[in-house]
Design an enzyme around this catalytic site. Structure first.
Site, short mmCIF file in Angstrom:
data_model
loop_
_atom_site.label_atom_id
_atom_site.label_comp_id
_atom_site.label_asym_id
_atom_site.label_seq_id
_atom_site.Cartn_x
_atom_site.Cartn_y
_atom_site.Cartn_z
N SER A 269 80.93 -66.11 100.01
CA SER A 269 79.99 -65.18 100.64
C SER A 269 79.02 -64.67 99.57
O SER A 269 79.38 -64.57 98.39
CB SER A 269 80.77 -63.99 101.21
OG SER A 269 79.88 -62.93 101.50
N TYR B 3 87.25 -57.80 100.01
CA TYR B 3 86.71 -59.08 100.50
C TYR B 3 85.99 -59.82 99.37
O TYR B 3 86.19 -61.03 99.17
CB TYR B 3 85.77 -58.78 101.67
CG TYR B 3 85.12 -59.97 102.31
CD1 TYR B 3 85.85 -60.82 103.14
CD2 TYR B 3 83.76 -60.23 102.12
CE1 TYR B 3 85.24 -61.90 103.76
CE2 TYR B 3 83.14 -61.31 102.74
CZ TYR B 3 83.89 -62.14 103.55
OH TYR B 3 83.28 -63.21 104.17
P1 NDP Z 1 85.29 -65.41 112.48
O1 NDP Z 1 86.03 -64.12 112.34
O2 NDP Z 1 84.26 -65.56 113.52
O3 NDP Z 1 86.36 -66.61 112.63
C1 NDP Z 1 87.42 -66.67 111.73
C2 NDP Z 1 88.21 -67.93 111.95
O4 NDP Z 1 89.27 -67.95 110.98
C3 NDP Z 1 88.84 -68.01 113.31
O5 NDP Z 1 88.76 -69.35 113.77
C4 NDP Z 1 90.30 -67.63 113.05
O6 NDP Z 1 91.23 -68.29 113.89
C5 NDP Z 1 90.49 -68.18 111.64
N1 NDP Z 1 91.61 -67.57 110.92
C6 NDP Z 1 91.73 -66.30 110.47
N2 NDP Z 1 92.92 -66.13 109.85
C7 NDP Z 1 93.55 -67.32 109.91
C8 NDP Z 1 94.81 -67.78 109.47
N3 NDP Z 1 95.66 -66.98 108.80
N4 NDP Z 1 95.16 -69.08 109.70
C9 NDP Z 1 94.31 -69.90 110.38
N5 NDP Z 1 93.10 -69.51 110.83
C10 NDP Z 1 92.74 -68.23 110.61
O7 NDP Z 1 84.68 -65.68 111.03
P2 NDP Z 1 83.32 -66.42 110.58
O8 NDP Z 1 83.14 -67.64 111.37
O9 NDP Z 1 82.25 -65.41 110.55
O10 NDP Z 1 83.68 -66.76 109.07
C11 NDP Z 1 84.05 -68.06 108.63
C12 NDP Z 1 84.08 -68.05 107.10
O11 NDP Z 1 82.79 -67.72 106.60
C13 NDP Z 1 85.05 -67.02 106.52
O12 NDP Z 1 85.66 -67.54 105.37
C14 NDP Z 1 84.13 -65.87 106.15
O13 NDP Z 1 84.67 -65.08 105.12
C15 NDP Z 1 82.89 -66.62 105.72
N6 NDP Z 1 81.66 -65.83 105.77
C16 NDP Z 1 81.22 -65.27 106.97
C17 NDP Z 1 80.07 -64.52 106.99
C18 NDP Z 1 79.56 -63.87 108.23
O14 NDP Z 1 78.63 -63.07 108.14
N7 NDP Z 1 80.07 -64.20 109.42
C19 NDP Z 1 79.26 -64.31 105.78
C20 NDP Z 1 79.79 -64.95 104.59
C21 NDP Z 1 80.95 -65.68 104.62
P3 NDP Z 1 91.91 -67.65 115.22
O15 NDP Z 1 90.86 -66.89 115.96
O16 NDP Z 1 92.40 -68.87 115.94
O17 NDP Z 1 93.03 -66.78 114.74
#
Ligand code: NDP
Length: 247
Positions: free
Chosen positions: A142, A155
């Site tokens: 990020s 984070y």
């Molecule tokens: P979301 O919260 O929209 O989605 C998160 C995803 O991660 C879901 O599919 C969830 O699965 C999965 N997940 C969470 N914990 C686990 C676990 N323990 N095991 C397996 N799956 C897990 O997040 P984003 O799409 O926004 O983020 C994706 C990545 O991008 C992350 O690493 C985030 O830190 C990074 N990021 C996001 C930004 C943003 O502004 N959105 C900015 C910068 C980085 P389920 O729902 O099935 O539990």
């Protein structure tokens, strides 16, 4: 016509929603067989797979808590059992707890570190022996690691570790022709970013990008696609900001 990722097998962690779901669809659109990992959102993960299959692709939804080493191993087992190998690993799953260092509770700090750091460590450890020669790794960090945003201490610390693990892995796996890179998005329009934020806050953060908008999952997925393609074979150990200029 042969697609760029024809015959490649990809694991995308946390691909039931948000950026991960879009990465899964994009890699599948480029011809990869995609393992759609999820934890709580089974229906959403299955919908991602259905969409991929309706577009003529192949995919498999696999439930695994990626912060658990045994479940990570099982995720690789499932991918190899179904598709015979793994060529591409996208470390996307992550969680955000937005709280000041003064206020964050022990269990919240532990959760952020467990999911964000351990998932990448366990995945890279599996990838060390089980990713195919010439394979590709992309880990999601990020832009917060380049900023000093209040409330992002835990984070940002977790994502700093993701960056370091991925860089060292790039060095360790380089001799097998494997590349490993980091993609650092700015704010992206997903539940993680929008949950709990007012319209005003979202507007203010959108103003940080040069275009005055927040990113969309497609903006991120396109760059991941490039990094896992043959054309990026000489790009490794890098941290690419995909943020419209935020940082
Ligand atoms: P979301 O919260 O929209 O989605 C998160 C995803 O991660 C879901 O599919 C969830 O699965 C999965 N997940 C969470 N914990 C686990 C676990 N323990 N095991 C397996 N799956 C897990 O997040 P984003 O799409 O926004 O983020 C994706 C990545 O991008 C992350 O690493 C985030 O830190 C990074 N990021 C996001 C930004 C943003 O502004 N959105 C900015 C910068 C980085 P389920 O729902 O099935 O539990």
């Amino acid at each position: 016509m042969t697609k760029p990722l024809q015959d490649k097998v990809a694991i995308v962690t946390g691909a039931s929603r948000g950026i991960g779901a879009e990465i899964a669809r994009t890699l599948a659109g480029a011809g990869a067989k995609v393992v759609v990992n999820y934890l709580g959102s089974r229906k959403a993960a299955e919908a991602v797979c259905t969409g991929i299959m309706q577009s003529g692709g192949e995919s498999l939804a696999v439930k695994a808590d990626v912060s658990n080493s045994a479940e990570m191993r099982q995720l690789f087992d499932a991918a190899i059992e179904r598709f015979s190998c793994v060529d591409i690993l996208v470390n996307n799953a992550g969680v955000l707890v937005s709280r000041s260092i003064a206020d964050i509770r022990d269990e919240e700090f532990d959760r952020v570190l467990n999911v964000n750091i351990k998932s990448v460590f366990y995945a890279l450890r599996e990838a060390s022996t089980r990713l195919a020669d010439g394979g590709r790794v992309v880990s999601l960090s990020s832009t917060v690691t380049r900023l000093m945003l209040p409330n992002y201490g835990a984070y940002a610390a977790s994502k700093g570790a993701v960056e370091q693990l991925t860089r060292v892995f790039a060095r360790e796996a380089g001799a097998r022709g494997i590349t490993a890179n980091i993609v650092s998005p700015g704010p992206v329009n997903t539940e993680m970013f929008t949950t709990g934020k007012s319209e005003e806050t979202i507007k203010r953060m959108a103003g940080m990008s040069f275009a005055g908008r927040i990113g969309e999952p497609e903006d991120i997925a396109r760059v991941v696609l490039f990094l896992v393609s043959d054309g990026a074979g000489w790009v490794t150990g890098q941290n690419i900001s995909v943020s419209g200029g935020v940082a």
